[in-house]
Design an enzyme around this catalytic site. Structure first.
Site: not given
Ligand code: QUE
Length: 335
Positions: A67, A116, A139, A147
């Site tokens: 992302g 992402g 991450e 996530d």
């Protein structure tokens, strides 16, 4: 359709085709791309001419590298928390839309697929990985946490493979991604163009014809060790077990863990474990709640600075070791 769009959407034969088209940024998702993907998926969901949706990355190197975490960090530094909230709320809503999509959703992964990028592929019905596919949830290296629904899918991978991937950021390449449960089939790069043509002509039923035999899971020889170490109740206990093992694989896992934000390894462990008992929707809600504290935290601001902005790869983690992490400070991240 114009060449300068970051998401190129077209209807071809029986499919709706989505091309992530920001190759210089390895097709990393920004808010405009998240909104464009959402818009096209909503439009096609009710179009009887569309029998499958196929998503790919442009440029040959990446499906999607993550992302636009640089923009998130800047918004956080600016105190613009509405922008931070919009980014994650809309990204996670897109992940859910893909998971619940009533038409076959097919991701063709022929390069880097991280963060992402995993969120806009693994929730779909069909994830095709080539020998050039490279999956990772990295991450903890930027002081964040796995996530995009990772707290749902990681605990559902075989044994403790998901906890291992989520805490270390280890890469899964090619057929290993299928063995790990991140992809549904292996198709070599040389057959991808034919697969797309067949999907266009006949829809998702052709997928099985393009599934190639695979080598064994490269983690098979260490699975027992992996499960034993990453199945520990606490992060310090995972490290103790890896140290006690003394093998080469355990040493490599320890090395990866040591480079990452100690605090974020703790909060990632907590939210991935909790995800085992949550639905996808509950996982995404819990993740969104954690973004509110994590994106304001020193570890995230410093991690993105070191790995993405300045690229010195030398983050100043506080505290610096797993042993110094205060469990009470981790618990406070969830309040
Ligand atoms: C760890 C990460 C990310 C990362 C690098 C890491 C991540 C992410 C990006 C990224 C990649 C390409 C871009 C961009 C950000 O890098 O999550 O803006 O163009 O999104 O070491 O977790």
């Amino acid at each position: 359709m114009s060449g300068d769009e970051s998401v190129v959407a077209s209807r071809q034969g029986r499919i709706g085709r989505l091309l992530l088209n920001r190759p210089k940024a390895l097709n990393a998702l920004d808010l405009d791309m998240i909104r464009a993907l959402t818009r096209h998926l909503l439009e096609w969901r009710d179009d009887p001419r569309i029998h499958a949706v196929v998503i790919e990355g442009a440029g040959g190197r990446a499906f999607c590298a993550g992302g636009d975490i640089r923009a998130v960090r800047q918004a956080s530094l600016d105190g613009d928390f509405a922008t931070v909230e919009a980014f994650f709320a809309e990204e996670y809503a897109l992940n859910r839309l893909i998971a619940e999509y009533p038409i076959p959703y097919v991701a063709l992964i022929d390069g880097i697929c991280m963060g992402g990028g995993i969120g806009v592929s693994v929730h779909g019905a069909h994830i095709v990985a080539s020998e050039h596919a490279m999956f990772a949830m990295p991450e903890t290296a930027i002081g964040f946490f796995p996530d995009v629904g990772a707290t749902y899918f990681l605990p559902r991978l075989p044994g403790e493979v998901g906890m291992y991937l989520g805490l270390t950021g280890a890469r899964m390449v090619g057929a290993d991604a299928v063995h790990a449960g991140l992809a549904t089939q292996f198709t070599p790069r040389e057959r991808m163009a034919d697969l797309l043509a067949a999907l266009t002509a006949d829809g998702a039923a052709v997928l099985a014809d393009f599934a190639a035999p695979m080598p064994e899971f490269s983690l098979a020889p260490v699975r027992a060790t992996l499960d034993q170490c990453f199945g520990a109740e606490t992060v310090p206990e995972i490290l103790l077990r890896l140290r006690a093992d003394g093998g080469e694989w355990a040493a490599e896992a320890l090395k990866m863990l040591r480079g990452h934000s100690p605090s974020s390894v703790f909060w990632s462990h907590a939210i991935v474990r909790a995800g085992a008992d949550r639905t996808l929707v509950q996982c995404l809600e819990a993740e969104l709640a954690l973004t509110r504290t994590a994106t304001r935290h020193h570890e995230f601001l410093e991690g993105v600075r070191a790995m993405v902005v300045d690229k010195d790869r030398n983050p100043d983690w506080q505290p610096k070791t797993i042993e110094e992490v205060d469990p009470e400070a981790i618990a406070a991240m969830f309040r």
